[in-house]
Enzyme design. Structure first.
Site, short mmCIF file in Angstrom:
data_model
loop_
_atom_site.label_atom_id
_atom_site.label_comp_id
_atom_site.label_asym_id
_atom_site.label_seq_id
_atom_site.Cartn_x
_atom_site.Cartn_y
_atom_site.Cartn_z
N ARG A 17 16.76 19.20 -25.81
CA ARG A 17 17.49 18.38 -24.83
C ARG A 17 16.85 16.99 -24.75
NH1 ARG A 17 16.62 15.14 -20.83
NH2 ARG A 17 15.14 16.62 -19.90
N ASP A 18 15.61 16.88 -24.27
CA ASP A 18 14.95 15.57 -24.27
C ASP A 18 14.76 15.10 -25.71
OD1 ASP A 18 13.49 13.29 -23.29
OD2 ASP A 18 12.79 14.51 -21.62
N HIS A 21 17.15 12.61 -27.47
CA HIS A 21 17.06 11.14 -27.36
C HIS A 21 16.57 10.49 -28.66
CE1 HIS A 21 18.32 10.80 -23.22
NE2 HIS A 21 17.40 11.66 -22.83
N SER A 171 9.46 10.58 -15.48
CA SER A 171 10.37 10.14 -16.55
C SER A 171 9.83 8.97 -17.35
CB SER A 171 11.73 9.74 -15.96
OG SER A 171 12.13 10.62 -14.96
N HIS A 200 7.57 17.71 -15.01
CA HIS A 200 8.08 17.27 -16.31
C HIS A 200 7.35 15.97 -16.66
CE1 HIS A 200 11.45 16.32 -19.25
NE2 HIS A 200 11.07 15.09 -18.96
#
Length: 349
Positions: A17-18, A21, A171, A200
């Protein structure tokens, strides 16, 4: 002296998912399936699968993926032997219809993500996910931008809407271990004892592992990481390193130390479009406190306007830009290019 011997945590994988990017959301179904199967076999209990910007992220603003969320989820979920699959959802990008689709496909966990001061926009999605009896996570992004007190108030909103786990999300990869400790301790102290707490991290200042350990020490029991760190910016907390450190410290993850190394080395590194590392641009994200997925947008703008990505990122940090303002990166680059041209013209005059 930190003693975490015997503490049990749930490791949540971000590779699919990440990690979308740096892959510009163009992972193939075969890549998804082979990495997910490897993670499952290594003992990773929870694996996130969606567009990098969550369910419904396919757009001009965020990038078009190689396949739809339905195709990715539909390919991965049936292969899982022990792992559960999660999906990210950003209100305003993902809708309740996306949530229902994910539930129908067998998604176990939904993580409803908002900017760290905007938890109130998550009510509809969190309450719906809870009514569907999903594992429901409130995900507070760019948490370095809010004080511990502000984060507590936002976490309590999400908990009140029905979230059974709250995430403090770095983030920008801006936080240092003390920043993590003070925020997570405050949130942990305010939540109900049965509400879980997660962290995270991003590795932009190479603090991913240290910050994640600080989070566990402050009471977090869910930790995000990615195999070979595949994620935005300098990547997420590298899973194989984090698992090895946990093993040394006696923290129980249930993940096999060597199998997760093999997933990283044999499956993830070969599909990287560029090596995920702390370069001057990703370091600038962490230093200036800029949203990690802005990195490739800034590099693209550098090529187009001739303004170094680092300058663009520093300016974005100065302006306090947050996730969802990707369109402003181009605007910022154009402004800086005009200013440079005017300065050059003046110098020549």
């Amino acid at each position: 002296m930190m003693n975490l011997q015997g503490k049990k945590i749930t490791v949540h994988d971000m590779t699919l998912r990440d990690g979308m990017h740096p892959k510009r959301h163009l992972m193939t179904l075969d890549q998804m399936k082979s990495i997910a199967s490897g993670l499952d076999a290594a003992g990773v209990p929870l694996i996130e699968v969606t567009h990098g910007d969550g369910l419904g992220g396919s757009s001009v603003n965020y990038g078009f993926p190689a396949h739809s969320d339905e195709e990715y989820l539909g390919a991965v979920i049936p292969l899982m032997k022990q792992a559960k699959v999660s999906a990210l959802l950003l209100p305003g990008i993902g809708t309740v219809d996306h949530l229902l689709m994910a539930k129908d496909l067998g998604v176990h966990t939904v993580r409803v993500a908002t900017h760290c001061t905007e938890a109130d926009v998550s009510e509809q999605h969190i309450s719906k996910a809870r009514s569907l009896e999903m594992d429901t996570v409130g995900f507070l992004m760019m948490a370095h931008m809010a004080s511990p007190e502000k984060l507590v108030s936002q976490a309590l909103l999400m908990e009140g809407y029905g979230a059974n786990c709250i995430y403090v999300t770095d983030s920008a990869g801006y936080m240092l271990p003390d920043d993590v400790t003070v925020r997570l301790r405050a949130v942990r102290g305010a939540l109900k004892p049965e509400t879980e707490l997660g962290f995270h991290g991003h590795h932009n200042l190479a603090m991913g592992v240290a910050n994640s350990i600080a989070a566990v020490d402050a009471g977090a029991n869910r930790i995000d990481a990615a195999a070979a760190g595949l994620g935005a910016g300098a990547g997420n907390t590298p899973m194989e390193v984090f698992i090895a450190v946990c093993d040394r410290m006696g923290i129980a993850t249930g993940v096999d130390v060597f199998r997760i190394q093999d997933v990283a080395e044999d499956l993830v590194v070969p599909i990287m479009d560029h090596i995920i590392r702390v370069d001057r641009d990703s370091l600038t994200l962490g230093y200036a406190g800029v949203y990690s997925s802005f990195l490739l947008f800034a590099k693209r703008a550098e090529k187009k306007y001739g303004v170094p990505a680092r300058e663009i990122l520093v300016e974005l940090g100065r302006r306090g830009m947050v996730g969802g303002q990707e369109d402003m990166i181009e605007d910022t680059a154009m402004t800086l290019a005009r200013e440079r041209a005017a300065a050059a013209h003046k110098a020549a005059a």
